[in-house]
Design a protein around this motif. Structure first.
Motif, PDB file in Angstrom:
ATOM      1  N   THR A  31       0.857  -1.190   0.000  1.00 28.63           N
ATOM      2  CA  THR A  31       0.000   0.000   0.000  1.00 28.63           C
ATOM      3  C   THR A  31       0.887   1.233   0.000  1.00 28.63           C
ATOM      4  N   SER A  53       1.064   5.610  -0.787  1.00 29.07           N
ATOM      5  CA  SER A  53       0.288   6.836  -0.950  1.00 29.07           C
ATOM      6  C   SER A  53       1.218   8.040  -0.902  1.00 29.07           C
ATOM      7  N   SER A  60      -0.423  13.396  -6.854  1.00 33.26           N
ATOM      8  CA  SER A  60      -0.761  12.291  -5.962  1.00 33.26           C
ATOM      9  C   SER A  60      -0.531  10.964  -6.663  1.00 33.26           C
ATOM     10  N   THR A  69      -1.131   6.571  -5.748  1.00 33.35           N
ATOM     11  CA  THR A  69      -1.523   5.502  -4.846  1.00 33.35           C
ATOM     12  C   THR A  69      -1.344   4.153  -5.532  1.00 33.35           C
ATOM     13  N   SER A  71      -2.405  -0.036  -4.431  1.00 29.83           N
ATOM     14  CA  SER A  71      -2.924  -1.008  -3.483  1.00 29.83           C
ATOM     15  C   SER A  71      -2.891  -2.376  -4.147  1.00 29.83           C
TER      16      SER A  71
END
Length: 266
Positions: A51, A53, A78, A80, A82
Motif C-alpha cells: 500500500t 500513498s 498524488s 496511490t 494497493s
C-alpha cells in the motif's frame, strides 16, 4: 487450460499539449529539497500486500488560497497503489523515488516501477490498483523569467493563465499473471523549458503458453484549460478520456501513455 484466449494490445498513445502562445510552465523548487527512495522485494507462498500513498502540494510564492493572484502557481501531485495477492505463489519487486528538487529534461520528480508474478492456489486471487494525478494551475506570468530559451519571449511575452489536470492508472484482478507497471512525472523545474510530463505504462502476460487469467484495465483522463493572453479569458478547453479493458484468458495486455505540456518555441 486454454492455450490462447482474449488478446488486447493498446500501445504508445501520445498525448502532447503545446500551444503556440499557451503553456504549462511547471514550478520552481523550494530552497530546501527532499528525496525519498525505497525498494521492495518479496517472494512468498501465501499473502503479500503493498500500500503506497503520496500527496505533494507545491505553490508559488506559497500555498495560496484561491483565487490565484498574477504570477501565482499551484501544483498537486498524488500517487496511490494497493496490491493484495492472496493464497498463491507471489513474487513482488518495486522501486520508487520522490525528489522535490528542480529537474531537467529526461529526469523526473516521481518515478516508480514494479514487477509482480502471481499464481493463485485454489481460491487464490490478486487485486492491484494504481493511480497517479497531476493537477496544475497558474495565473499570468512573464515569459522572460520563466524560460531559459531566449526565443520563448518571441512567441509570447507572458504565460497566460492555465488549469490542467491529468490522471492515469490501471486495475488488475487475476488468478494468474505476470504484471509490470511504470509511472513517472515531472513538474518542478528551475525553468519551464523541460516541459511538464507524465508517463504511464502497463504490461500483463501469462507464463509461456499459459495466458493470464482475470481482468485488466488502464486509462487516462485529462482536462486542459488555457488562456491566450495574460488578462484574457479561457481560449482552449480540452477534455480527453480513454480506457482499455480485457477479461478472460489474456495473452497480452499492454498500454503506454505519454503526456507533455509546455510552450512551443518554434
Amino acid at each position: 487450460m486454454k492455450k490462447f484466449g482474449l488478446m488486447v494490445i493498446a500501445v504508445a498513445m501520445l498525448f502532447a499539449l503545446t500551444g503556440v502562445a499557451m503553456a504549462d510552465p511547471g514550478i520552481n523548487a523550494v530552497p530546501e529539497t527532499q528525496g525519498i527512495v525505497t525498494s521492495t522485494a518479496v517472494q512468498a507462498v501465501g499473502t503479500v500486500t503493498e500500500t503506497d500513498s503520496v500527496v505533494w502540494q507545491l505553490g508559488f510564492p506559497n500555498l495560496a488560497v484561491p483565487p490565484l493572484d498574477a504570477g501565482d502557481k499551484m501544483y498537486v501531485m498524488s500517487y496511490t497503489e494497493s496490491t493484495i495477492a492472496d493464497q498463491g505463489l507471489v513474487s513482488y519487486a518495486k522501486g520508487q523515488s520522490l525528489d522535490t528538487a528542480n529537474k531537467v529534461a529526461g529526469t523526473f520528480n516521481f518515478d516508480t516501477g514494479k514487477v509482480v508474478e502471481f499464481v493463485g492456489l485454489d481460491t487464490g486471487r490478486m487485486i492491484s490498483s494504481e493511480n497517479m494525478v497531476l493537477d496544475g494551475a497558474g495565473n499570468g506570468q512573464t515569459t522572460a523569467t520563466t524560460y531559459i530559451c531566449p526565443f520563448a519571449s518571441a512567441v509570447t511575452e507572458t504565460i497566460p493563465p492555465f488549469c490542467n489536470i491529468i490522471e492515469v492508472g490501471s486495475d488488475v484482478d487475476v488468478t494468474l499473471a505476470s504484471l509490470t507497471t511504470a509511472a513517472d512525472e515531472r513538474h518542478v523545474m528551475a525553468s519551464g523549458d523541460p516541459a511538464v510530463a507524465v508517463d504511464y505504462a502497463i504490461k500483463m502476460t501469462g507464463f509461456g503458453d499459459i495466458p493470464a487469467m482475470g481482468s485488466a484495465d488502464a486509462y487516462i483522463n485529462a482536462h486542459i484549460q488555457e488562456a491566450r493572453t495574460a488578462t484574457g479569458g479561457k481560449a482552449e478547453d480540452v477534455v480527453y478520456s480513454e480506457m482499455s479493458t480485457a477479461a478472460g484468458d489474456i495473452t497480452l495486455f499492454q498500454k503506454a501513455i505519454t503526456y507533455q505540456s509546455g510552450l512551443r518555441r518554434y
